[in-house]
Design a protein around this motif. Structure first.
Motif, PDB file in Angstrom:
ATOM      1  N   UNK A  80       1.993   1.463  -6.395  1.00 19.01           N
ATOM      2  CA  UNK A  80       3.370   1.881  -6.699  1.00 19.01           C
ATOM      3  C   UNK A  80       4.345   1.385  -5.638  1.00 19.01           C
ATOM      4  N   UNK A  81       5.518   0.993  -6.084  1.00 25.21           N
ATOM      5  CA  UNK A  81       6.605   0.642  -5.181  1.00 25.21           C
ATOM      6  C   UNK A  81       7.888   1.245  -5.719  1.00 25.21           C
ATOM      7  N   UNK A  87       7.797  -4.455  -1.932  1.00 27.51           N
ATOM      8  CA  UNK A  87       6.790  -3.985  -0.984  1.00 27.51           C
ATOM      9  C   UNK A  87       6.264  -2.632  -1.447  1.00 27.51           C
ATOM     10  N   UNK A  88       4.954  -2.515  -1.564  1.00 26.45           N
ATOM     11  CA  UNK A  88       4.350  -1.288  -2.077  1.00 26.45           C
ATOM     12  C   UNK A  88       4.451  -0.145  -1.076  1.00 26.45           C
ATOM     13  N   UNK A 190      14.227   6.382  -2.929  1.00 27.22           N
ATOM     14  CA  UNK A 190      14.191   6.374  -4.387  1.00 27.22           C
ATOM     15  C   UNK A 190      14.788   7.670  -4.917  1.00 27.22           C
ATOM     16  N   UNK A 191      14.998   7.728  -6.211  1.00 29.51           N
ATOM     17  CA  UNK A 191      15.354   8.951  -6.910  1.00 29.51           C
ATOM     18  C   UNK A 191      14.211   9.287  -7.869  1.00 29.51           C
ATOM     19  N   UNK A 192      13.967  10.561  -8.094  1.00 34.17           N
ATOM     20  CA  UNK A 192      12.928  10.951  -9.036  1.00 34.17           C
ATOM     21  C   UNK A 192      13.348  10.588 -10.456  1.00 34.17           C
ATOM     22  N   UNK A 299       9.182  -0.385 -13.829  1.00 36.83           N
ATOM     23  CA  UNK A 299      10.009  -0.775 -12.687  1.00 36.83           C
ATOM     24  C   UNK A 299       9.364  -0.441 -11.348  1.00 36.83           C
ATOM     25  N   UNK A 300       8.435   0.527 -11.325  1.00 32.27           N
ATOM     26  CA  UNK A 300       7.803   0.897 -10.057  1.00 32.27           C
ATOM     27  C   UNK A 300       6.344   0.432  -9.980  1.00 32.27           C
ATOM     28  N   UNK A 301       5.944  -0.412 -10.919  1.00 30.70           N
ATOM     29  CA  UNK A 301       4.637  -1.047 -10.840  1.00 30.70           C
ATOM     30  C   UNK A 301       3.469  -0.283 -11.404  1.00 30.70           C
TER      31      UNK A 301
END
Length: 303
Positions: A80-81, A87-88, A190-192, A299-301
């Motif tokens: 996850x990134x 970058x993870x 990030x935002x949830x 979007x977050x892998x």
């Protein structure tokens, strides 16, 4: 603030609703105590989480499900990134969701993935499910308070989240490896994604939020309190009245190289819930919870 005030009703309930609404509007984060979630259950879940992530990597990966966006079961370290980053994050995950009957239409369609049972760790799956259920009940109480603050009809959030895709995310941030990639952190800013997040105290510090003025603040909840914040789905649903707040988990100093464990509950609507109706004769398309979630998982892998 104390959730007892909301349960008590009357003027105490009114004060709670006002304080909660203002805090979420102005900062996006709030501490709530007296939530009714058993401390012994939390302690047991953390102890079992430590044993879970200590299992061999090959065994854990047997429970990884990239085909459904890793919405349940295991997510390997370094997958996850944050959105818009390459970058993870320095973490591994386990997801536990709502337990629906096997013949439920959303189970049958795959809209709500089934949980993965960890045969190699007796007691873990049952404990995680019990914690999910307890935190989910508390989340529904807070959503009722938010419903009152927003002036929504009684039962609005209950209908929106019934048989929804809420998930308990159990996170392990290992001690930093010697070869940390440049720019890698435990959880980049990030935002949830979801409506509302409920977070017990983590085992180590590191959580920070960004104020509306762009300053980073340490998030240090009082003993026994839950950290609660609103996510992107709530921001979309309320046209920005309850915004999602940017936050991150920073790396520890070199002299405090310990694992960090965290267990947020992400409260989601059911997949067909409309977060934003179509506007301007279709120029702005309708957004449903299911489509929004999958877009963000890509979007977050995770998908």
């Amino acid at each position: 603030m104390s959730f007892h005030d909301f349960v008590a009703g009357g003027e105490a309930r009114e004060r709670f609703v006002t304080a909660l609404g203002r805090a979420l509007e102005q900062l996006g984060f709030v501490f709530v105590r007296d939530h009714g979630i058993d401390e012994a259950l939390l302690a047991r879940a953390y102890a079992l989480a430590e044993r879970l992530f200590a299992l061999p990597e090959a065994l854990k990966r047997r429970y990884e499900t990239p085909q459904d966006g890793r919405q349940r079961g295991y997510t390997s370290f370094g997958v996850e990134h944050a959105k818009d980053r390459s970058v993870a994050d320095l973490k591994e995950l386990w997801h536990v969701g709502r337990l629906l009957p096997v013949d439920h239409p959303r189970t049958q369609s795959g809209a709500i993935p089934r949980n993965r049972y960890v045969e190699e760790l007796p007691g873990f799956s049952e404990t995680a499910q019990a914690l999910f259920d307890a935190m989910d009940r508390f989340a529904m109480g807070l959503l009722e308070a938010i419903e009152i603050h927003l002036g929504r009809p009684t039962g609005f959030f209950e209908d929106l989240t019934r048989d929804g895709n809420s998930v308990l995310r159990i996170i392990h941030y290992p001690p930093l490896p010697d070869d940390v990639p440049e720019g890698a952190v435990r959880a980049a800013e990030h935002e949830d994604i979801n409506l509302l997040t409920i977070l017990p105290a983590s085992t180590e510090p590191g959580l920070q939020l960004m104020t509306r003025d762009g300053e980073w603040l340490e998030v240090v909840p009082p003993p026994g309190a839950m950290v609660c914040d609103t996510g992107d789905m709530m921001q979309l649903l309320t046209d920005g009245r309850l915004p999602a707040t940017t936050h991150r988990v920073v790396n520890p100093s070199l002299d405090t190289q310990r694992s960090r464990y965290s267990m947020p509950l992400f409260c989601h609507p059911h997949p067909d819930a409309v977060l934003r109706p179509a506007r301007e004769q279709g120029a702005i398309p309708e957004v449903t919870a299911g489509s929004f979630l999958m877009e963000r998982l890509r979007a977050i892998g995770l998908a």
